[in-house]
Every structure is written in C-alpha cells, then in structure tokens.
Design a protein around this motif. Structure first.
Motif, PDB file in Angstrom:
ATOM      1  N   PHE A 189      19.964  81.954 -32.799  1.00 25.96           N
ATOM      2  CA  PHE A 189      20.600  80.898 -32.027  1.00 25.96           C
ATOM      3  C   PHE A 189      21.141  81.362 -30.680  1.00 25.96           C
ATOM      4  O   PHE A 189      21.776  80.590 -29.973  1.00 25.96           O
ATOM      5  N   GLY A 190      20.920  82.627 -30.330  1.00 26.30           N
ATOM      6  CA  GLY A 190      21.356  83.096 -29.029  1.00 26.30           C
ATOM      7  C   GLY A 190      22.859  83.152 -28.864  1.00 26.30           C
ATOM      8  O   GLY A 190      23.368  83.107 -27.746  1.00 26.30           O
ATOM      9  N   MET A 191      23.602  83.247 -29.965  1.00 28.75           N
ATOM     10  CA  MET A 191      25.052  83.318 -29.896  1.00 28.75           C
ATOM     11  C   MET A 191      25.487  84.770 -29.702  1.00 28.75           C
ATOM     12  O   MET A 191      24.699  85.696 -29.903  1.00 28.75           O
ATOM     13  N   PRO A 192      26.738  85.005 -29.306  1.00 33.73           N
ATOM     14  CA  PRO A 192      27.203  86.387 -29.124  1.00 33.73           C
ATOM     15  C   PRO A 192      27.071  87.210 -30.401  1.00 33.73           C
ATOM     16  O   PRO A 192      27.231  86.685 -31.506  1.00 33.73           O
ATOM     17  N   LEU A 193      26.787  88.489 -30.245  1.00 32.18           N
ATOM     18  CA  LEU A 193      26.680  89.383 -31.394  1.00 32.18           C
ATOM     19  C   LEU A 193      28.098  89.728 -31.845  1.00 32.18           C
ATOM     20  O   LEU A 193      28.600  90.828 -31.645  1.00 32.18           O
ATOM     21  N   SER A 194      28.736  88.739 -32.469  1.00 33.35           N
ATOM     22  CA  SER A 194      30.150  88.845 -32.819  1.00 33.35           C
ATOM     23  C   SER A 194      30.387  88.195 -34.170  1.00 33.35           C
ATOM     24  O   SER A 194      29.644  87.298 -34.587  1.00 33.35           O
ATOM     25  N   ILE A 195      31.426  88.639 -34.841  1.00 34.64           N
ATOM     26  CA  ILE A 195      31.750  88.088 -36.151  1.00 34.64           C
ATOM     27  C   ILE A 195      32.121  86.621 -36.047  1.00 34.64           C
ATOM     28  O   ILE A 195      31.786  85.806 -36.916  1.00 34.64           O
ATOM     29  N   ARG A 196      32.798  86.266 -34.978  1.00 38.74           N
ATOM     30  CA  ARG A 196      33.232  84.874 -34.845  1.00 38.74           C
ATOM     31  C   ARG A 196      32.049  83.905 -34.814  1.00 38.74           C
ATOM     32  O   ARG A 196      32.205  82.737 -35.190  1.00 38.74           O
ATOM     33  N   SER A 197      30.882  84.363 -34.374  1.00 34.17           N
ATOM     34  CA  SER A 197      29.711  83.482 -34.329  1.00 34.17           C
ATOM     35  C   SER A 197      29.350  82.968 -35.714  1.00 34.17           C
ATOM     36  O   SER A 197      28.888  81.835 -35.865  1.00 34.17           O
ATOM     37  N   ALA A 198      29.577  83.785 -36.746  1.00 32.92           N
ATOM     38  CA  ALA A 198      29.243  83.375 -38.114  1.00 32.92           C
ATOM     39  C   ALA A 198      30.142  82.261 -38.622  1.00 32.92           C
ATOM     40  O   ALA A 198      29.831  81.620 -39.631  1.00 32.92           O
ATOM     41  N   LEU A 199      31.247  82.032 -37.936  1.00 27.96           N
ATOM     42  CA  LEU A 199      32.179  80.991 -38.366  1.00 27.96           C
ATOM     43  C   LEU A 199      31.956  79.677 -37.628  1.00 27.96           C
ATOM     44  O   LEU A 199      32.718  78.732 -37.812  1.00 27.96           O
ATOM     45  N   TYR A 200      30.927  79.617 -36.787  1.00 26.01           N
ATOM     46  CA  TYR A 200      30.669  78.386 -36.046  1.00 26.01           C
ATOM     47  C   TYR A 200      30.467  77.183 -36.971  1.00 26.01           C
ATOM     48  O   TYR A 200      30.992  76.096 -36.697  1.00 26.01           O
ATOM     49  N   PRO A 201      29.722  77.325 -38.083  1.00 25.25           N
ATOM     50  CA  PRO A 201      29.560  76.160 -38.967  1.00 25.25           C
ATOM     51  C   PRO A 201      30.879  75.664 -39.547  1.00 25.25           C
ATOM     52  O   PRO A 201      30.963  74.503 -39.975  1.00 25.25           O
ATOM     53  N   LEU A 202      31.902  76.492 -39.576  1.00 23.70           N
ATOM     54  CA  LEU A 202      33.205  76.085 -40.117  1.00 23.70           C
ATOM     55  C   LEU A 202      34.163  75.624 -39.031  1.00 23.70           C
ATOM     56  O   LEU A 202      34.895  74.646 -39.210  1.00 23.70           O
ATOM     57  N   LEU A 203      34.190  76.347 -37.915  1.00 29.15           N
ATOM     58  CA  LEU A 203      35.214  76.106 -36.897  1.00 29.15           C
ATOM     59  C   LEU A 203      34.674  75.451 -35.631  1.00 29.15           C
ATOM     60  O   LEU A 203      35.470  75.003 -34.801  1.00 29.15           O
ATOM     61  N   GLY A 204      33.367  75.411 -35.459  1.00 29.44           N
ATOM     62  CA  GLY A 204      32.818  74.834 -34.237  1.00 29.44           C
ATOM     63  C   GLY A 204      33.250  75.637 -33.015  1.00 29.44           C
ATOM     64  O   GLY A 204      33.341  76.857 -33.041  1.00 29.44           O
ATOM     65  N   ARG A 205      33.568  74.920 -31.941  1.00 25.62           N
ATOM     66  CA  ARG A 205      33.919  75.585 -30.687  1.00 25.62           C
ATOM     67  C   ARG A 205      35.268  76.296 -30.752  1.00 25.62           C
ATOM     68  O   ARG A 205      35.616  77.043 -29.834  1.00 25.62           O
ATOM     69  N   ARG A 206      36.008  76.082 -31.829  1.00 26.62           N
ATOM     70  CA  ARG A 206      37.289  76.783 -31.963  1.00 26.62           C
ATOM     71  C   ARG A 206      37.112  78.287 -32.145  1.00 26.62           C
ATOM     72  O   ARG A 206      38.078  79.040 -32.027  1.00 26.62           O
ATOM     73  N   ILE A 207      35.885  78.733 -32.431  1.00 27.14           N
ATOM     74  CA  ILE A 207      35.671  80.180 -32.555  1.00 27.14           C
ATOM     75  C   ILE A 207      35.943  80.883 -31.232  1.00 27.14           C
ATOM     76  O   ILE A 207      36.172  82.101 -31.216  1.00 27.14           O
ATOM     77  N   HIS A 208      35.913  80.135 -30.130  1.00 26.89           N
ATOM     78  CA  HIS A 208      36.163  80.750 -28.830  1.00 26.89           C
ATOM     79  C   HIS A 208      37.652  80.824 -28.508  1.00 26.89           C
ATOM     80  O   HIS A 208      38.030  81.305 -27.439  1.00 26.89           O
ATOM     81  N   GLY A 209      38.496  80.347 -29.432  1.00 33.40           N
ATOM     82  CA  GLY A 209      39.925  80.350 -29.210  1.00 33.40           C
ATOM     83  C   GLY A 209      40.657  81.327 -30.106  1.00 33.40           C
ATOM     84  O   GLY A 209      40.141  82.384 -30.484  1.00 33.40           O
ATOM     85  N   ALA A 210      41.859  80.924 -30.493  1.00 37.41           N
ATOM     86  CA  ALA A 210      42.737  81.803 -31.265  1.00 37.41           C
ATOM     87  C   ALA A 210      42.149  82.148 -32.634  1.00 37.41           C
ATOM     88  O   ALA A 210      42.315  83.273 -33.118  1.00 37.41           O
ATOM     89  N   ALA A 211      41.443  81.200 -33.263  1.00 36.95           N
ATOM     90  CA  ALA A 211      40.868  81.468 -34.584  1.00 36.95           C
ATOM     91  C   ALA A 211      39.836  82.583 -34.509  1.00 36.95           C
ATOM     92  O   ALA A 211      39.817  83.501 -35.345  1.00 36.95           O
ATOM     93  N   GLY A 212      38.965  82.520 -33.514  1.00 35.93           N
ATOM     94  CA  GLY A 212      37.974  83.577 -33.347  1.00 35.93           C
ATOM     95  C   GLY A 212      38.607  84.910 -33.014  1.00 35.93           C
ATOM     96  O   GLY A 212      38.162  85.969 -33.496  1.00 35.93           O
ATOM     97  N   ASP A 213      39.670  84.890 -32.204  1.00 37.99           N
ATOM     98  CA  ASP A 213      40.376  86.133 -31.865  1.00 37.99           C
ATOM     99  C   ASP A 213      41.000  86.763 -33.111  1.00 37.99           C
ATOM    100  O   ASP A 213      41.005  87.987 -33.261  1.00 37.99           O
ATOM    101  N   ALA A 214      41.545  85.931 -33.993  1.00 36.08           N
ATOM    102  CA  ALA A 214      42.153  86.450 -35.220  1.00 36.08           C
ATOM    103  C   ALA A 214      41.115  87.130 -36.101  1.00 36.08           C
ATOM    104  O   ALA A 214      41.370  88.188 -36.691  1.00 36.08           O
ATOM    105  N   VAL A 215      39.924  86.529 -36.183  1.00 34.56           N
ATOM    106  CA  VAL A 215      38.850  87.120 -36.976  1.00 34.56           C
ATOM    107  C   VAL A 215      38.426  88.469 -36.400  1.00 34.56           C
ATOM    108  O   VAL A 215      38.281  89.464 -37.121  1.00 34.56           O
ATOM    109  N   ASP A 216      38.235  88.526 -35.085  1.00 35.80           N
ATOM    110  CA  ASP A 216      37.823  89.780 -34.452  1.00 35.80           C
ATOM    111  C   ASP A 216      38.909  90.847 -34.573  1.00 35.80           C
ATOM    112  O   ASP A 216      38.611  92.034 -34.722  1.00 35.80           O
TER     113      ASP A 216
END
Length: 717
Positions: A189-216
């Motif tokens: 899907f051409g998404m960043p090679l990052s753990i937060r990308s795997a959470l897109y189906p759950l969090l949507g665009r919120r992975i680019h915010g605080a939720a994604g930062d917490a995961v990383d």
C-alpha cells in the motif's frame, strides 16, 4: 537477540526509485523530518533510567527486581497467552486465503531467489547470545529444572528441549508477525515502513497523531532494551574470551572499554555508510559459526550427538503444545519463570520490530504464506542443530562427572561456551574464532540497532529510506550508555529484568497489530470473492469478442515497440477512458482522467481513470507500458530490430492484473474498464458492514505506488 543487518538490500526490488519517492540522485535526497515527540519521550525515559542506574545502582536494582517479581507473579499468564496467540495467528494467516496475498503489488515477484532468501533468513537467526545460552541453559535446566528433580536422565532429556523451546518457533512467530505487518502495509500500500502503519485499519488517519507516536515509543523502548541486553551479554562473554586468549582481566572497566569500541565502530558504520561491509562480515560470521558447530560435532562424540539431535526433534514436537501453555499454576516456580520463559518471551517481543523490519526488507514480493513458512522453519532448523550439538555436548560432560564444568556453566554463563571449547583439541584456535565471531556480531547488532531506532524516530514515507545519520549516532551512543548503566546495576541479570519489564507495553501493541492485519486481510479476501482480480484467461478471451479471428492471431504474434504503444495510448486508450469518465460523471461521482509521461521513459505515456469513492477505496484503472525482452521466436514481430517489446497492462491500486490491452478496440477497452469498476463496487458492497474499512491507506491516482514508474522486469509477471 538475533543479529540482522537492516541495511537496504543491494536490489530493493521496488518498481522504480520514484515509485516510492526515492530520488535517483543522492545529492537530491531530502532531509528526513524527525519525529520529535517519539524521540523526546523515548530518549528522556532512557536517559533518565540510565542516569538513575548509574547514580543509585542499589536502589535501581531493588526496584527493578521488585517490578519483575510482580510481573512474574501477576502477569506471567499474559506473556504465555500472548506468545501462544501469536503462533496461532501467523499459522492461521498462512493457512487462510489471505496467505496468497503478496507483500507488494499483485504483479510483484520475490526480489531474491529462494537460495539467497533462505540464506538471509539463516543470517538473521544467529547472534552472540545464542553462543551464550546454547551451553549455559541446558546445563542450568539439568541442575534446576522447572519441575521434578534435577541431575537425572529425564532432566537431561528435557534440558535441551527447554532451550529449543525458548529459542525456537515461538520467537520466530513473533518475528513473522512483525515482518508481515511491515512488509504488507509498506510494500503493498505504499505506507511508511513503520509499526503505526499496521494500525491503520483500526485508527485510520489517527496513526499520524498521538496514538501512532505512542505505538512507536513503546516499540522503541522495547527495542533499545532488547538490543542493550544482547550487547551486555556480548560484552561479558567477549571479556572472558579476551581473558582466555590474552589474560585481560574481567571487570567493569574492560567491559566499558568494549562498549566504547563497539559503539565507536557502530558510529563509523552509520556515518560512513559501510553497511555492505558489515553485511559481508555477518555472512563471514555465519561461516565461522558453522565451522565451530562442525568442529564440536566431529571432535566430540559424533554418534551420540547425532542420536541426540534426532531425539531432541521428537521430544520437541511431542512436548511443544503442552510447554507453550504451561504456566506452572500448581508448582509456581516464579523465579524460574522470570529467569527463563518470561524473559525470553519479553526479549523476543522487544526484538520483534527490529528483526521484523529486516525480514520485511528481504521478502518483498513473496506471499504471506511463503513468508511465514520460511521464517518459522529455516532459522529454527539451524538453531535446532546448534543447540542440540553444543547443548548435548555440555550435558555429556556434566553427566560424565565433570561437576566443575557444570558449576561454571550454571553460575558464570559467560564462561560456559569457552569452557566447553576447552574440552577439545585446538581449544585456543577455536576460542579465537569464537571471540572474533562474537565481536563481529556485537558490532553488527549495535549498528543495525541504531539504524532501526533512527527509523522509528523519523517520519519516513519511503520504505527504502533510513533515518538521518546524526540520529543513528545518537541511538548508538544511547544504547551503549544504557548497556553500561545496566551492567553497573547488576550485570546481565538486570538487563534481563529490564527487558522483561519493557517488553510488556509492546506486547499490548502486538494484539492491536494482529487485529489490524486480520481486518486488512479480510478486505483482501473479499476482493477475490467479488472477482476484483480478474481471471486472466477470461480477460484474454474478451479480446476475441466481435473481433475477426485473423486479427486475433495477428495480435498474438506481435511484439510492438514503443511507438506502437505510445500511439495506442494517445489515439485509443485515453479517448476511451475520457468517454467512460464523462458517463460516470453523470451519476454525480468525481472522476478524473490523466495521461502523463512515464518517469523512467518520458517518450512513453500512461493513462489513468480515477474515481473518487471516499471514504471507501478509490477506483483506479491505469494503462501502463511495461517492457519485456523480445522472444526469439514468432514470424509476426512488428518490432524485429529491437530486443524489447511493450505490453500495455492494466493496473489497479494494488498492482498489475497481468493482461495486455494493446489492440483492444475503444469499445472493448471501455467494457474492460467497466468490468473492473463493477467488481470494485461489488467489493465495497461486500464490506458494507464496516464502512470505510476498504480504505487502508491505498494510493490514489496522483500520489500512490503506481502514480509514477513502471514495474521492473523483476516485478513483471
């Protein structure tokens, strides 16, 4: 835990450099933005903990030991359950229809052949810690098993099996989970090679915010402690190796110097870009490791060791299910659990993002089924041989009455491997090879660990890019300081305890990753159910509808050149898609048609129809020229003077459908695009229970994986 150089492979296998945003000119590589929230949060926590350990070691040791005791007594079941569910999940993915999905576009094929790929999986499966535990753990389990009496034949039989259990399939299942998550979302899907990308189906665009930062941040904390533990183990073992060879004393000063040397070499590697050299040294390590293993097999009781290997395989297979879920609820060996099983599960969890990233990097184009089977079998096969040979050799010595060796292996595990080598002729040479091997694994672990941690603290959109050099230096130094701090507190035991604690937050993230990946794969399966990927034979048959058979035969024998492909795009394909777009707009849907030059060959053009279906997955129908070698047969070639011919293949957002439309009439082309559009709408309908679930960060016509560039010959079907 296991060494893996995370440098990008020499052949990335991407569509083109531009397809993933990687500039072809190194001088134009943009500066990567730092994710300051993740860097500050994780860096502050690590620096504060290191300072506390250095300034108040006794207090730090007591607090860490207390927390570990609480985790072992209250949350041991959680680690055991998590490890088991990860195994079940990855096996289910491999066995399901989702196992056919590729870590890349539909048309992608593996960038490495099976031999090279398995060799690199093999390389990821050994590190200096395997040398450490392959002797010390079997002896420790023989003297102090989790249940029953020690120092008997049953204890000897179980000892190696417990070691295989701790170093075996469970950990590699965790690596497989993270590798799937990285590779699937990044390369498909051409998404960043990052753990937060795997959470897109759950969090949507919120992975680019605080939720994604917490995961990383959770992944980063687990990784840095996992790497520090391996480096700490490597330091104390190398210290004893230098003592054996050169009489260097065993003390904290020497270990501090070794840490400084290792960090310095890692920094040089990061800054000067000698990753290829480090990777070659890793390959040399494997050769040396195999040599050591064969040396012990031949110099020891060969027949006994071969018998033991076969027995270990049978015992492991028969006992594995019970061992996997064994929490020792009635026996409650809390100290044993925290020292062994819980520590290893936490350690594997901590290393999962690290090694998973490497595994994803080398597996682009493979199906998830191939990836899981390869990851869970190839490395473990080597580990099984290594532990069986060294572990049974050590047990043979102990059972034979050498209690002094047993005492050394159990109470000073950093000496165990060298003490075993001393039992054979040529011990000095073997010890020198072992020390050199351990040193190189130590350096490559520090180097690649710093590289991965710099990626976790950067905002990287291109899966083939790495974090900035100064950030790699920061993490190399920080990991070294943390290793020194933990050695000051209480040595390897404290590092193990800290890893057990830090692995806990990321274990929760692993559950989220499993849910997100499963949701994404459920959507993938529904595309097959809706016929989103057309049957190639059926599509090929469409070319004959309302077409004279002589025209069909002429088309089959033609190998058109770039001018014919360009002429068809301009005169037939683009006008046909414009006609279809005008009709679709009548229903009130936003549609765009774009004809643009192909970046790697501006003389050619590609044309695309893009239907905006937000919040669901957009529809993309692209006609793209793909070059192939002209075959040496066929009397109907229209391009006889060229060694390349062109197919105009149909691409959707997930890659090529694998058939050629050059030669279709305008009416046939419109019908083909409508067929694809109809299947796409059916795919969305099948997922109506979860609105928005079909959109997994897929590229649009303007910004996606196929926005620019064509598949390479390695990607071509």
């Amino acid at each position: 835990m296991n060494d893996a150089s995370i440098a990008p492979p020499e052949h990335s296998g991407s569509t083109t450099p531009a397809a993933h945003g990687a500039p072809s000119n190194p001088a134009t590589v943009p500066k990567l933005p730092v994710n300051w929230r993740v860097l500050i949060a994780a860096g502050t926590a690590i620096v504060a903990l290191s300072a506390w350990a250095i300034l108040a070691p006794a207090q730090a040791d007591a607090v860490i030991a207390g927390v570990v005791a609480w985790v072992a007594s209250r949350l041991g079941w959680f680690y055991i359950l998590t490890a088991t569910l990860v195994i079940v999940f990855v096996v289910m993915v491999a066995a399901s229809r989702g196992g056919k999905v590729r870590m890349g576009p539909d048309h992608a094929r593996p960038q490495f052949n099976i031999f090279t790929w398995t060799a690199m999986l093999f390389a990821a499966g050994i590190g200096v810690d395997l040398m450490f535990f392959s002797v010390s753990e079997p002896v420790s389990q023989y003297f102090a098993p989790p249940s029953g009496d020690g120092q008997n034949m049953e204890a000897a039989r179980q000892a190696v099996v417990w070691t295989l259990f701790h170093y075996g399939i469970t950990g590699w299942a965790m690596y497989a989970l993270m590798g799937m998550a990285f590779g699937y979302f990044a390369y498909r899907f051409g998404m960043p090679l990052s753990i937060r990308s795997a959470l897109y189906p759950l969090l949507g665009r919120r992975i680019h915010g605080a939720a994604g930062d917490a995961v990383d941040t959770a992944a980063l904390l687990g990784t840095v402690f996992g790497v520090a533990t391996s480096l700490g183990i490597g330091v104390v073992q190398l210290n004893y190796g230098l003592k054996t060879l050169f009489g260097v004393p065993e003390n904290l000063a020497v270990q501090s110097a070794l840490i400084a040397v290792g960090v310095g070499m890692a920094v040089v590697s990061c800054v000067s870009g000698v990753d290829k050299g480090i990777r070659r040294l890793s390959e040399l390590n494997i050769i040396l490791a195999i040599g050591l293993m064969l040396y012990v097999l031949v110099a020891g009781r060969t027949a006994f060791l071969l018998d033991a290997i076969v027995m270990n395989i049978g015992d492991f297979v028969s006992r594995f299910p019970g061992m996997t879920l064994n929490t020792f609820a009635f026996e409650a060996p809390q100290e044993w659990m925290s020292t062994w099983t819980l520590f290893f599960w936490a350690w594997w969890i901590a290393w999962a993002p690290f090694v998973g990233l490497f595994l994803a990097r080398i597996s682009r184009g493979r199906t998830l089924r191939q990836f899981v089977v390869g990851t869970m079998t190839v490395p473990f096969a080597f580990i099984l041989l290594w532990i069986s040979i060294f572990g049974n050799s050590a047990l043979d010595i102990v059972v034979g009455g050498n209690t002094e060796f047993g005492d050394v292996a159990m109470n000073t595990p950093e000496r165990a491997f060298y003490s075993l080598l001393e039992q054979y002729p040529g011990a000095t040479v073997a010890a020198a090879i072992a020390t050199f091997t351990g040193l190189l694994f130590y350096v490559t672990s520090a180097d690649s660990g710093a590289l991965v941690m710099s990626n976790f603290t950067s905002r990287i959109e291109d899966p083939n890019q790495d974090g900035p050099k100064w950030l790699r230096v920061f993490w190399a130094v920080t990991t070294g300081v943390l290793t020194l701090a933990m050695l000051l507190v209480g040595g390897v035991t404290t590092l193990q305890n800290a890893t057990l604690i830090m692995g806990l937050p990321f274990s929760v993230v692993m559950y989220l990753i499993m849910v997100g990946l499963w949701r994404a794969l459920r959507v993938e399966v529904s595309t097959a159910e809706s016929g989103a990927v057309a049957s190639r034979s059926a599509v090929a048959g469409r070319t004959g509808r309302d077409t004279h058979w002589r025209s069909r035969l002429s088309r089959l024998g033609a190998y058109p050149g770039p001018r014919a492909a360009q002429r068809y795009v301009k005169d037939v394909a683009a006008p046909a898609l414009e006609t279809l777009a005008a009709e679709i707009r009548e229903s009130g849907v936003a549609v765009t048609v774009e004809t643009v030059p192909v970046e790697e060959n501006p003389a050619l053009q590609q044309t695309s129809l893009h239907v905006d279906l937000a919040p669901e997955r957009d529809f993309l129908y692209r006609i793209h020229p793909v070059a192939f070698p002209t075959p040496g047969f066929g009397g109907f070639r229209t391009n006889p003077d060229s060694d390349r011919y062109y197919r105009l293949e149909v691409f959707t957002a997930t890659g090529s459908l694998g058939y050629d439309v050059l030669g279709y009439t305008s009416e046939q082309l419109i019908n083909d695009a409508l067929d694809c559009y109809e299947r796409h709408l059916e795919f969305i309908r099948l997922n109506h229970e979860h609105p928005g679930s079909t959109q997994i960060g897929l590229p649009t016509a303007e910004t996606g994986v196929w926005a620019e560039g064509a598949p390479t010959k390695e990607d071509a079907p």
